[in-house]
Design a protein around this motif. Structure first.
Motif, short mmCIF file in Angstrom:
data_model
loop_
_atom_site.label_atom_id
_atom_site.label_comp_id
_atom_site.label_asym_id
_atom_site.label_seq_id
_atom_site.Cartn_x
_atom_site.Cartn_y
_atom_site.Cartn_z
N LEU A 44 0.83 -1.20 0.00
CA LEU A 44 0.00 0.00 0.00
C LEU A 44 0.86 1.25 0.00
CD1 LEU A 44 -2.67 -1.16 2.63
CD2 LEU A 44 -3.00 -0.98 0.15
N THR A 45 1.93 1.23 0.80
CA THR A 45 2.83 2.38 0.88
C THR A 45 3.51 2.62 -0.46
OG1 THR A 45 3.21 1.99 3.24
CG2 THR A 45 4.84 3.33 2.08
N ASN A 46 3.99 1.55 -1.06
CA ASN A 46 4.67 1.69 -2.35
C ASN A 46 3.71 2.20 -3.43
OD1 ASN A 46 7.06 0.77 -1.24
ND2 ASN A 46 6.76 -1.35 -1.89
N TYR A 47 2.47 1.73 -3.39
CA TYR A 47 1.51 2.16 -4.39
C TYR A 47 1.15 3.64 -4.20
CZ TYR A 47 -2.41 2.36 -7.55
OH TYR A 47 -3.24 2.71 -8.58
N ALA A 48 0.99 4.04 -2.94
CA ALA A 48 0.66 5.45 -2.66
C ALA A 48 1.76 6.38 -3.17
CB ALA A 48 0.42 5.65 -1.17
N ALA A 49 2.99 5.92 -3.07
CA ALA A 49 4.14 6.62 -3.68
C ALA A 49 4.20 8.10 -3.33
CB ALA A 49 4.12 6.43 -5.20
N GLY A 50 3.89 8.41 -2.07
CA GLY A 50 4.01 9.79 -1.61
C GLY A 50 2.84 10.69 -1.97
N ARG A 51 1.85 10.17 -2.71
CA ARG A 51 0.69 10.98 -3.05
C ARG A 51 -0.15 11.26 -1.80
NH1 ARG A 51 -2.43 7.63 -7.07
NH2 ARG A 51 -1.40 5.90 -5.98
N LEU A 52 -0.20 10.30 -0.93
CA LEU A 52 -0.72 10.47 0.42
C LEU A 52 0.07 9.52 1.31
CD1 LEU A 52 -2.43 7.69 0.63
CD2 LEU A 52 -4.37 9.07 -0.08
N LEU A 53 -0.13 9.63 2.60
CA LEU A 53 0.66 8.84 3.53
C LEU A 53 -0.14 7.64 4.03
CD1 LEU A 53 3.17 10.09 6.03
CD2 LEU A 53 1.39 8.61 6.94
N ILE A 54 0.47 6.48 4.03
CA ILE A 54 -0.14 5.29 4.63
C ILE A 54 0.29 5.26 6.10
CG2 ILE A 54 -0.29 2.79 4.62
CD1 ILE A 54 -1.65 4.12 2.21
N LEU A 55 -0.69 5.39 7.00
CA LEU A 55 -0.43 5.47 8.43
C LEU A 55 -0.78 4.12 9.06
CD1 LEU A 55 0.13 7.08 11.06
CD2 LEU A 55 -2.26 7.83 11.00
N PRO A 56 0.22 3.33 9.46
CA PRO A 56 -0.07 2.03 10.07
C PRO A 56 -0.58 2.19 11.49
CG PRO A 56 2.30 2.42 10.08
CD PRO A 56 1.67 3.58 9.35
N GLY A 57 -1.55 1.35 11.85
CA GLY A 57 -2.11 1.44 13.20
C GLY A 57 -2.82 0.16 13.60
N ALA A 58 -3.21 0.09 14.87
CA ALA A 58 -3.89 -1.04 15.49
C ALA A 58 -2.88 -2.15 15.77
CB ALA A 58 -5.06 -1.55 14.67
N GLY A 59 -2.50 -2.25 17.03
CA GLY A 59 -1.52 -3.26 17.41
C GLY A 59 -0.11 -2.73 17.49
N ILE A 60 0.08 -1.42 17.21
CA ILE A 60 1.40 -0.82 17.36
C ILE A 60 1.52 -0.24 18.76
CG2 ILE A 60 3.03 0.89 16.49
CD1 ILE A 60 1.74 0.72 13.79
N THR A 61 2.57 -0.62 19.46
CA THR A 61 2.81 -0.13 20.82
C THR A 61 4.20 0.48 20.92
OG1 THR A 61 3.86 -2.14 21.67
CG2 THR A 61 1.44 -2.10 21.65
#
Length: 214
Positions: A171-188
């Motif tokens: 997803l991050t690679n596809y977004a390619a800086g056009r918008l930001l992929i913000l990972p969440g849920a389960g990150i501590t």
């Protein structure tokens, strides 16, 4: 520098979270159902405190728990809540609307995006309810309509985010800086460094993203 976005349910933990290193706040109520719109009073107090610390606040615009398919009355509520949050001075808003087929509710989103002009916009984890085959298409649409970031777990709710890192990379690679992929849920605060290193992420989101005991 990594931006740790602390997901806050009301005002209570925000001073401790900022002290512990939170660089942005996602403000909501009722985390038991995934977060709903906080009260005007809570928004005002959080903006006052966080503003003194130069920490931006993203206000959740969501009228109820459950799915992300909203009727006309619910959309009217969201529209009014967004207008009020903007008046109070929120730095950004967080929302997501889908159709029964699981695609973006384009008409509802266009209304909310237009109303949010001048604010940061995050499309929340409604994204994870979009069929995987259409998620790249959704990224295209959201990027073209000025959305700043997509909050995503990279998989279904309840899955381990470490298992979802390959999808988050896609997803991050596809977004390619056009918008930001913000990972969440389960990150501590215990696994955030590993996750952002593997994803080369600039931001991460969670209710335990910082150690409140510090």
């Amino acid at each position: 520098m990594l931006i740790k976005e602390f997901c806050a349910e009301n005002y209570t933990d925000i001073p401790a979270a900022i002290h512990a290193g939170a660089k942005r706040i996602e403000l909501c109520d009722n985390l038991a159902v995934g977060g709903t719109t906080p009260s005007t009073g809570v928004i005002e107090e959080v903006l006052s405190y966080a503003g003194e610390k130069n920490v931006p606040v993203m206000t959740m615009i969501r009228p109820r728990g459950g799915d992300f398919i909203y009727n006309d009355i619910e959309l009217k509520i969201m529209h009014t809540d967004l207008i009020e949050a903007k008046k109070i001075g929120t730095d950004g808003v967080v929302f997501g609307c889908l159709t029964p087929s699981g695609w973006l509710d384009e008409e509802a989103l266009e209304l909310l995006i237009d109303t949010a002009e001048g604010l940061q916009i995050t499309f929340h984890m409604a994204f994870d309810s979009i069929p995987a085959a259409r998620q790249f298409e959704a990224i295209d649409w959201l990027a073209e309509h000025g959305v700043d970031r997509i909050l995503t777990h990279g998989g279904a709710a309840g899955t381990n985010i470490l298992d979802n890192l390959p999808r988050l990379k896609e997803l991050t690679n596809y977004a390619a800086g056009r918008l930001l992929i913000l990972p969440g849920a389960g990150i501590t605060y215990e696994n955030v460094d590993q996750i952002v290193t593997e994803l080369d992420a600039k931001e991460a989101h969670g209710t335990k993203i910082v150690n409140l005991a510090e």
